[in-house]
Design an enzyme around this catalytic site. Structure first.
Site, PDB file in Angstrom:
ATOM      1  CB  SER A 153      -0.942  -0.046   1.202  1.00 62.51           C
ATOM      2  OG  SER A 153      -1.921   0.961   1.135  1.00 62.51           O
ATOM      3  CG  LEU A 154       1.623   5.647   2.309  1.00 67.20           C
ATOM      4  CD1 LEU A 154       1.353   6.520   1.092  1.00 67.20           C
ATOM      5  CD2 LEU A 154       1.148   6.349   3.573  1.00 67.20           C
TER       6      LEU A 154
END
Length: 715
Positions: free
Chosen positions: A351-352
């Site tokens: 993800s991030l």
């Protein structure tokens, strides 16, 4: 006397029912009973707090044996440290405590276990304390040796344990209030089962991990402290990922393991959420947070706001510094603990976390080659957060000896950009260096925000600065001169730290990199662009992942093509996908056949039937039928050929970001997930930690760099 005793023993053995008055018969019984006793085999356990409850987990067999050898070595246990769990934990034998090596974690109690009782609310066995286990073992030995059972013991907690026989031993808890008048506790309440030895309880004990480490992978988490639907930390999720990798090595690299070509891949977590939220920002947020829907607002502050923190210059600097420094620290510590390690290093982000790693990699510098390139193209660097300092600029100009003068006069880069030739002369700087410095800073100052007269050269695509790619890509799209404006890609202005190693492969799981690059203003990635220090890049995602975006369409925007389908770890496609493709192919065939039949029927209906021309038409039909019959199959053949050509398309050039190989790889959804995409959207974003297909792709690509391949290629 010895002859008499031997004679009595012979008589006793011959007589199946010896006299009760015979002493030799009792001696024989005692000897046989004593021979039944065998010392218990201890096993080492450690205690973990899971769901606010103590859970005792056994060490693997190799670690337990090492701990037992250290315990029984006769040396002083104080100060003895035994590495366990593949070197990720150290057990301090004297303290009976287990400490994490590479990350922060609460220390857990360690116990040498021989006796167990069943817990309250589950079927898991709990080990007794070492001192009381020794009392139990001594009592058991006497009971077996003397054949005297019904032994009753009282534990330090005033609990009653009764040894009825070797197969039946029970544990009674004292009932609350039964001791008010000073009476001794009795065996009241529900009895619990007592077991001796770890082999008599139901517990999974693993064999251990290979000692040889072939490759090291750092794993960076995404937003929030929890990484899956069970709200587990990055450490627990990476533990699952590592366990799956060990299973995949046994099943898909069996030949290489048997030939001792490979050991294992070590996965180590990198945590940046805790340092970020320990800066005091949570206190500031709490002051302005509304009191309503408290849990939802707390979740937002603790999780979703991480995305906004990364777009803030202040906290973005904290995040990238934490990630890079943690990876450098862990790498240094890993080499200290594994001096024989000769393998490579890769990085993975979820993800991030994948975006953080992407930004760090794009701002790395490959030794001196990039510095020379920057000297030739000084106008490219300023818009990046990795801006050089005044000392670095002077070093590039080979004028380092004048840095002390500027430092004495408190002149930084901004002040130097405002200096005139007269100012520099008054500082005592000679004419030649003055002209160099003024020309250098004037060029850099004028390069900000001006038009580029020509597209960047392809050779410059290897630069680590994304704005250069944005400019080159805009010009390649055929836009006007306005397209050459250096607007950057929206990265916040931070100084990106350097990594002390060169990653071989970058794996992104459920990554929003493509979306962030687009939002930052980057329309296209130059096909010649590649990371300065990393050769490989794999964008792995689940088809229903709401956070994941593709990368390849940004490299080849004018071509539509599917991502690479990740094979199932057991081979072939999943059954429902094959069924879906089969039905699609069948419907296409039916459609083609139906169209052919309608075409023939339409020709027969529209043909004019005149009696005068009947004979000639009959002859024409005879000639036309072979033609039509040859035409119709040709139509079908053409369509089938087009399908075959579509299936065997030539490889698409997706640029050098992954060394010329494909970048986007999509997992196969499970049958139950295909019923409702929205229902499994959140789960699909958190599925990578236990995905055998994801782990197998990671292992395959890592070991391919070492010339080691799967036992059988997956279709």
């Amino acid at each position: 006397m010895s002859s008499v005793e031997s004679h009595q023993e012979q008589v006793t053995q011959l007589d199946p029912s010896p006299s009760p008055n015979s002493c030799s018969s009792f001696e024989l019984i005692d000897m046989d009973a004593g021979s039944l006793y065998e010392p218990v085999s201890p096993h080492w356990f450690y205690c973990k707090i899971i769901d606010s409850k103590e859970t005792w987990i056994p060490f693997n067999s190799e670690d337990s044996q090492q701990l037992e050898e250290a315990y029984g070595s006769g040396k002083d246990c104080n100060g003895r440290v035994v590495p366990t769990d593949g070197g990720r934990y150290d057990v301090h034998l004297g303290e009976r405590m287990r400490y994490a090596v590479y990350w922060d974690e609460l220390a857990s109690e360690v116990r040498r276990c021989t006796w167990f009782y069943k817990g309250d609310k589950d079927n898991k066995y709990v080990p007794y304390a070492e001192s009381f286990s020794q009392v139990l073992e001594e009592t058991y030995m006497l009971a077996v040796t003397l054949d005297e059972w019904k032994k009753k013991l009282e534990s330090p907690n005033r609990e009653i344990i009764i040894l009825h026989n070797p197969k039946l031993m029970v544990h009674y808890q004292p009932v609350a209030g039964s001791d008010e008048w000073g009476s001794t506790p009795t065996e009241q309440g529900r009895p619990r089962t007592v077991k001796r030895g770890v082999e008599n309880i139901s517990v999974d004990i693993h064999c251990g991990e290979p000692l040889q480490i072939d490759h090291l992978v750092f794993v960076v988490h995404g937003i929030g402290p929890a990484c899956d639907l069970r709200f587990r930390s990055i450490v627990q999720c990476v533990n699952d990922f590592r366990s799956v990798s060990l299973n995949m090595l046994q099943t898909h690299f069996k030949r290489a393991q048997e030939n001792q070509q490979i050991g294992r891949v070590e996965f180590l977590p990198v945590n940046w959420h805790s340092p970020l939220h320990s800066t005091g920002v949570d206190v500031d947020l709490q002051r302005i947070t509304l009191p309503s829907i408290n849990r939802l607002r707390h979740f937002t502050n603790d999780t979703i706001l991480d995305v906004f923190f990364y777009n803030s210059p202040t906290y973005c600097q904290t995040i990238v510094d934490t990630v890079a420094s943690e990876m450098n620290r862990i790498y240094t510590l890993f080499l200290q603990r594994n001096p024989d390690f000769k393998g490579g290093v890769s990085i993975a982000g979820h993800s991030l976390g994948s975006l953080i790693l992407f930004d760090i990699l794009t701002n790395q510098k490959d030794s001196l080659g990039d510095i020379d390139s920057e000297k030739d193209s000084p106008d490219i660097v300023m818009d990046q957060g990795d801006a050089p300092t005044l000392e670095e600029d002077l070093k590039k100009l080979q004028l380092s000896e004048f840095f002390s003068i500027f430092e004495k006069e408190k002149v930084d880069k901004e002040a130097l950009a405002l200096c005139t030739d007269k100012d520099l002369q008054e500082m005592g700087i000679p004419l030649g260096p003055r002209k160099k410095i003024l020309n250098y800073f004037r060029t850099r100052k004028n390069s900000k925000g001006i038009d580029r007269s020509s597209p960047q050269s392809a050779s410059g695509a290897n630069m680590c600065n994304i704005p250069k790619e944005a400019e080159f890509c805009s010009s390649a799209d055929g836009a006007g001169s306005d397209a050459y404006l250096d607007v950057g890609i929206g990265q916040v202005s931070v100084k990106y730290p350097r990594l002390i190693y060169k990653p071989e492969i970058f794996f992104a799981f459920g990554s929003p990199i493509g979306m962030f690059l687009t939002v930052r203003g980057l329309k296209r990635i130059d096909p010649n662009y590649k990371f300065p220090t990393c050769k490989g890049f794999f964008n792995i995602y689940h088809p229903f992942d709401p956070v994941a975006y593709r990368i390849e369409p940004m490299v080849v925007p004018g071509v539509e093509f599917e991502p690479m389908l990740i094979p199932h770890h057991k081979g072939r496609k999943r059954m429902h996908l094959e069924l879906r493709e089969g039905l699609t192919r069948m419907s296409m065939d039916l459609k083609n056949n139906l169209l052919g039949s309608l075409r023939m029927a339409w020709k027969s209906f529209t043909r004019a039937q005149y009696p005068a021309l009947q004979a000639s038409e009959t002859a024409e039909e005879a000639e036309a039928e072979p033609e039509s019959s040859s035409e119709e199959p040709s139509d079908v053949t053409t369509e089938e050929t087009s399908v075959a050509v579509k299936e065997e398309e030539p490889p698409i050039n997706v640029g050098m970001l992954n060394g010329g190989q494909r970048i986007d790889y999509v997992l196969q959804e499970k049958p139950i997930e295909s019923f409702n995409e929205y229902l499994f959207a959140l789960q699909s974003h958190l599925c990578y930690w236990e995905s055998e297909d994801t782990v197998l792709l990671v292992l395959k690509e890592i070991y391919q760099t070492q010339g080691i391949f799967l036992d059988q290629p997956l279709q």
